[in-house]
Write an enzyme that holds these catalytic residues in place. Structure first.
Site, PDB file in Angstrom:
ATOM      1  N   ASP A   6       0.875  -1.180   0.000  1.00 33.79           N
ATOM      2  CA  ASP A   6       0.000   0.000   0.000  1.00 33.79           C
ATOM      3  C   ASP A   6       0.913   1.231   0.000  1.00 33.79           C
ATOM      4  O   ASP A   6       2.137   1.106   0.123  1.00 33.79           O
ATOM      5  CB  ASP A   6      -0.895   0.001   1.252  1.00 33.79           C
ATOM      6  CG  ASP A   6      -2.187   0.804   1.076  1.00 33.79           C
ATOM      7  OD1 ASP A   6      -3.248   0.195   0.865  1.00 33.79           O
ATOM      8  OD2 ASP A   6      -2.127   2.056   1.144  1.00 33.79           O
TER       9      ASP A   6
ATOM     10  N   ASN B  31      -5.462  -4.573  -6.624  1.00 39.09           N
ATOM     11  CA  ASN B  31      -6.675  -4.030  -6.009  1.00 39.09           C
ATOM     12  C   ASN B  31      -6.606  -2.523  -5.758  1.00 39.09           C
ATOM     13  O   ASN B  31      -7.638  -1.857  -5.678  1.00 39.09           O
ATOM     14  CB  ASN B  31      -6.910  -4.781  -4.682  1.00 39.09           C
ATOM     15  CG  ASN B  31      -7.866  -4.055  -3.769  1.00 39.09           C
ATOM     16  OD1 ASN B  31      -9.082  -4.110  -3.971  1.00 39.09           O
ATOM     17  ND2 ASN B  31      -7.334  -3.334  -2.779  1.00 39.09           N
TER      18      ASN B  31
ATOM     19  N   TYR C 158     -12.988   7.010 -13.711  1.00 40.75           N
ATOM     20  CA  TYR C 158     -13.200   5.740 -13.001  1.00 40.75           C
ATOM     21  C   TYR C 158     -13.833   4.714 -13.943  1.00 40.75           C
ATOM     22  O   TYR C 158     -13.375   3.570 -14.033  1.00 40.75           O
ATOM     23  CB  TYR C 158     -14.092   5.991 -11.773  1.00 40.75           C
ATOM     24  CG  TYR C 158     -14.172   4.809 -10.825  1.00 40.75           C
ATOM     25  CD1 TYR C 158     -13.227   4.644  -9.814  1.00 40.75           C
ATOM     26  CD2 TYR C 158     -15.191   3.867 -10.935  1.00 40.75           C
ATOM     27  CE1 TYR C 158     -13.286   3.570  -8.939  1.00 40.75           C
ATOM     28  CE2 TYR C 158     -15.257   2.791 -10.065  1.00 40.75           C
ATOM     29  CZ  TYR C 158     -14.320   2.647  -9.066  1.00 40.75           C
ATOM     30  OH  TYR C 158     -14.380   1.572  -8.198  1.00 40.75           O
TER      31      TYR C 158
ATOM     32  N   LYS D 190     -11.965   1.289 -15.172  1.00 42.86           N
ATOM     33  CA  LYS D 190     -12.481  -0.040 -14.810  1.00 42.86           C
ATOM     34  C   LYS D 190     -12.872  -0.850 -16.050  1.00 42.86           C
ATOM     35  O   LYS D 190     -12.684  -2.068 -16.073  1.00 42.86           O
ATOM     36  CB  LYS D 190     -13.658   0.102 -13.830  1.00 42.86           C
ATOM     37  CG  LYS D 190     -13.262   0.691 -12.469  1.00 42.86           C
ATOM     38  CD  LYS D 190     -12.196  -0.132 -11.749  1.00 42.86           C
ATOM     39  CE  LYS D 190     -11.934   0.345 -10.327  1.00 42.86           C
ATOM     40  NZ  LYS D 190     -10.849  -0.410  -9.669  1.00 42.86           N
TER      41      LYS D 190
ATOM     42  N   ILE E  47     -19.546  -1.222  -2.013  1.00 38.38           N
ATOM     43  CA  ILE E  47     -19.110  -1.999  -0.847  1.00 38.38           C
ATOM     44  C   ILE E  47     -18.822  -1.035   0.298  1.00 38.38           C
ATOM     45  O   ILE E  47     -18.244   0.046   0.079  1.00 38.38           O
ATOM     46  CB  ILE E  47     -17.813  -2.792  -1.196  1.00 38.38           C
ATOM     47  CG1 ILE E  47     -17.982  -3.630  -2.478  1.00 38.38           C
ATOM     48  CG2 ILE E  47     -17.376  -3.662  -0.022  1.00 38.38           C
ATOM     49  CD1 ILE E  47     -19.012  -4.737  -2.427  1.00 38.38           C
TER      50      ILE E  47
ATOM     51  N   THR F  18     -16.738   0.440   2.510  1.00 43.34           N
ATOM     52  CA  THR F  18     -15.305   0.606   2.814  1.00 43.34           C
ATOM     53  C   THR F  18     -15.049   2.101   3.033  1.00 43.34           C
ATOM     54  O   THR F  18     -15.909   2.939   2.725  1.00 43.34           O
ATOM     55  CB  THR F  18     -14.406   0.148   1.645  1.00 43.34           C
ATOM     56  OG1 THR F  18     -14.509   1.109   0.590  1.00 43.34           O
ATOM     57  CG2 THR F  18     -14.769  -1.231   1.123  1.00 43.34           C
TER      58      THR F  18
HETATM   59  N1  LIG Z   1     -15.805   0.321  -2.198  1.00 45.37           N
HETATM   60  C1  LIG Z   1     -16.512   0.137  -3.319  1.00 45.37           C
HETATM   61  O1  LIG Z   1     -17.725   0.401  -3.366  1.00 45.37           O
HETATM   62  C2  LIG Z   1     -15.870  -0.459  -4.535  1.00 45.37           C
HETATM   63  C3  LIG Z   1     -16.685  -0.957  -5.545  1.00 45.37           C
HETATM   64  C4  LIG Z   1     -16.128  -1.503  -6.688  1.00 45.37           C
HETATM   65  C5  LIG Z   1     -14.751  -1.551  -6.810  1.00 45.37           C
HETATM   66  N2  LIG Z   1     -13.960  -1.046  -5.814  1.00 45.37           N
HETATM   67  C6  LIG Z   1     -12.533  -1.108  -6.018  1.00 45.37           C
HETATM   68  O2  LIG Z   1     -11.943  -1.860  -4.995  1.00 45.37           O
HETATM   69  C7  LIG Z   1     -10.611  -1.409  -4.792  1.00 45.37           C
HETATM   70  C8  LIG Z   1     -10.388  -1.139  -3.312  1.00 45.37           C
HETATM   71  O3  LIG Z   1     -11.278  -0.129  -2.913  1.00 45.37           O
HETATM   72  P1  LIG Z   1     -11.760   0.060  -1.408  1.00 45.37           P
HETATM   73  O4  LIG Z   1     -13.190   0.366  -1.449  1.00 45.37           O
HETATM   74  O5  LIG Z   1     -11.285  -1.062  -0.572  1.00 45.37           O
HETATM   75  O6  LIG Z   1     -11.004   1.415  -1.058  1.00 45.37           O
HETATM   76  P2  LIG Z   1     -10.126   1.858   0.208  1.00 45.37           P
HETATM   77  O7  LIG Z   1      -9.925   3.309   0.036  1.00 45.37           O
HETATM   78  O8  LIG Z   1     -10.717   1.327   1.467  1.00 45.37           O
HETATM   79  O9  LIG Z   1      -8.759   1.072  -0.031  1.00 45.37           O
HETATM   80  C9  LIG Z   1      -7.930   1.360  -1.117  1.00 45.37           C
HETATM   81  C10 LIG Z   1      -6.497   1.189  -0.686  1.00 45.37           C
HETATM   82  O10 LIG Z   1      -5.677   1.453  -1.825  1.00 45.37           O
HETATM   83  C11 LIG Z   1      -4.592   2.241  -1.399  1.00 45.37           C
HETATM   84  N3  LIG Z   1      -4.060   3.017  -2.512  1.00 45.37           N
HETATM   85  C12 LIG Z   1      -4.592   4.114  -3.103  1.00 45.37           C
HETATM   86  N4  LIG Z   1      -3.794   4.541  -4.085  1.00 45.37           N
HETATM   87  C13 LIG Z   1      -2.731   3.695  -4.112  1.00 45.37           C
HETATM   88  C14 LIG Z   1      -1.570   3.612  -4.912  1.00 45.37           C
HETATM   89  N5  LIG Z   1      -1.338   4.494  -5.878  1.00 45.37           N
HETATM   90  N6  LIG Z   1      -0.697   2.611  -4.679  1.00 45.37           N
HETATM   91  C15 LIG Z   1      -0.929   1.710  -3.697  1.00 45.37           C
HETATM   92  N7  LIG Z   1      -2.006   1.741  -2.900  1.00 45.37           N
HETATM   93  C16 LIG Z   1      -2.895   2.727  -3.109  1.00 45.37           C
HETATM   94  C17 LIG Z   1      -5.145   3.130  -0.293  1.00 45.37           C
HETATM   95  O11 LIG Z   1      -4.125   3.634   0.538  1.00 45.37           O
HETATM   96  C18 LIG Z   1      -6.082   2.169   0.407  1.00 45.37           C
HETATM   97  O12 LIG Z   1      -5.420   1.482   1.461  1.00 45.37           O
HETATM   98  C19 LIG Z   1     -10.414  -0.194  -5.689  1.00 45.37           C
HETATM   99  O13 LIG Z   1      -9.776  -0.601  -6.879  1.00 45.37           O
HETATM  100  C20 LIG Z   1     -11.847   0.238  -5.964  1.00 45.37           C
HETATM  101  O14 LIG Z   1     -11.973   0.928  -7.187  1.00 45.37           O
HETATM  102  C21 LIG Z   1     -14.490  -0.515  -4.680  1.00 45.37           C
END
Ligand SMILES: NC(=O)c1ccc[n+]([C@@H]2O[C@H](COP(=O)([O-])OP(=O)(O)OC[C@H]3O[C@@H](n4cnc5c(N)ncnc54)[C@H](O)[C@@H]3O)[C@@H](O)[C@H]2O)c1
Length: 250
Positions: A37, A90, A157, A161, A190, A192
């Site tokens: 991360d 991720n 975004y 994706k 989700i 988060t």
């Molecule tokens: N939460 C949702 O509703 C949702 C839905 C569909 C897809 N996603 C995808 O799931 C993935 C995780 O999202 P989340 O909801 O857990 O978000 P989150 O913000 O809880 O976690 C994302 C993590 O990625 C890290 N991060 C950000 N930029 C970074 C970089 N350049 N290099 C390394 N780490 C980096 C952040 O520090 C964080 O710890 C993302 O790709 C997001 O697009 C999330």
């Protein structure tokens, strides 16, 4: 439960949300996990959670939008654990919810560099390491917005994706005969930290778009991810899989 004993997995963006749940889940099932991360303190917390529970993990600070960081992360996994069998690309950010004609182009660059190019940079180094380790599998984190647009703007975004799904298909086809399966996961909304800032009205409007009547939990994405990574999914590659509470069917 799947069997990841003797396997090494690298999970990006693993200090929070979905990535954290994936790292904990894989470790519970026997994998040695490299938690990467941009936030070193938060990495340490996840590594400690895993090791306190009897699992094996190490942390590595990595910005996935920086090419060299991806090379260094993979090299560290090989150095620390002696192999790499699985990767979960991720790490991602939310982008900006504005209509296409009002897109902030610096924001576009940033979102595309993390959410799209970062996945490519990851696979560029992960795939040779996985081949060298005797084969394995990758999951790339896409989204329902890899299939459908958002209702509130956010071209960067949606574009990133969609691109992750295309890249996943190409990589899966390229490496089908060479023992590396590559799939994408498409979560609905989700619970988060990515969604923590939204107000209640918007949150409720998101819930109404999921026939399940609620948003998803990170662990529900982690379960599908673990299945796709596991040997139980041996005939599944070059494809994208929904975990969306019915969002895309509505
Ligand atoms: N939460 C949702 O509703 C949702 C839905 C569909 C897809 N996603 C995808 O799931 C993935 C995780 O999202 P989340 O909801 O857990 O978000 P989150 O913000 O809880 O976690 C994302 C993590 O990625 C890290 N991060 C950000 N930029 C970074 C970089 N350049 N290099 C390394 N780490 C980096 C952040 O520090 C964080 O710890 C993302 O790709 C997001 O697009 C999330």
């Amino acid at each position: 439960m799947f069997d990841f004993s003797g396997r090494v997995a690298l999970v990006t963006g693993a200090a929070s949300g979905i990535g954290r749940a994936i790292a904990l889940n894989l470790a519970r099932q026997g994998a040695q996990v490299l938690v990467t991360d941009i936030h070193s303190d938060a990495i340490d917390v996840v590594v400690k959670e895993i090791t306190d529970a009897g699992g094996a993990a190490a942390g590595f600070v990595q910005d996935t939008s920086v090419r060299e960081d991806n090379e260094r992360a993979v090299a560290y996994a090989l150095e620390k654990f002696g192999a790499l069998h699985h990767a979960v690309n991720n790490a991602g950010i939310g982008g900006q919810p504005t209509p296409t004609g009002e897109t902030d182009l610096d924001g576009w660059d940033r979102t595309v560099s993390i959410n799209l190019a970062g996945v490519m940079y990851g696979m560029r180094y992960e795939i040779p390491a996985i081949e060298q380790s005797g084969g394995g599998s990758i999951v790339n984190m896409a989204s329902i917005h890899g299939l459908v647009a958002t209702g509130i703007g956010n071209s960067a975004y949606t574009t990133a994706k969609h691109g992750v799904i295309g890249m996943t298909k190409q990589a899966g086809v390229d490496y089908g005969p060479r023992g590396v399966r590559v799939n994408a996961v498409m979560p609905g909304y989700i619970n988060t930290p990515l969604l923590a800032q939204v107000d209640k009205t918007f949150y409720d409007s998101l819930v109404s778009k999921h026939p399940a009547g609620r948003l998803g939990e990170p662990e529900e994405v982690a379960t599908l991810t673990a299945f796709l990574l596991s040997d139980e999914a041996s005939f599944i590659t070059a494809s994208a899989h929904l975990v969306d509470g019915g969002y895309c069917a509505l």
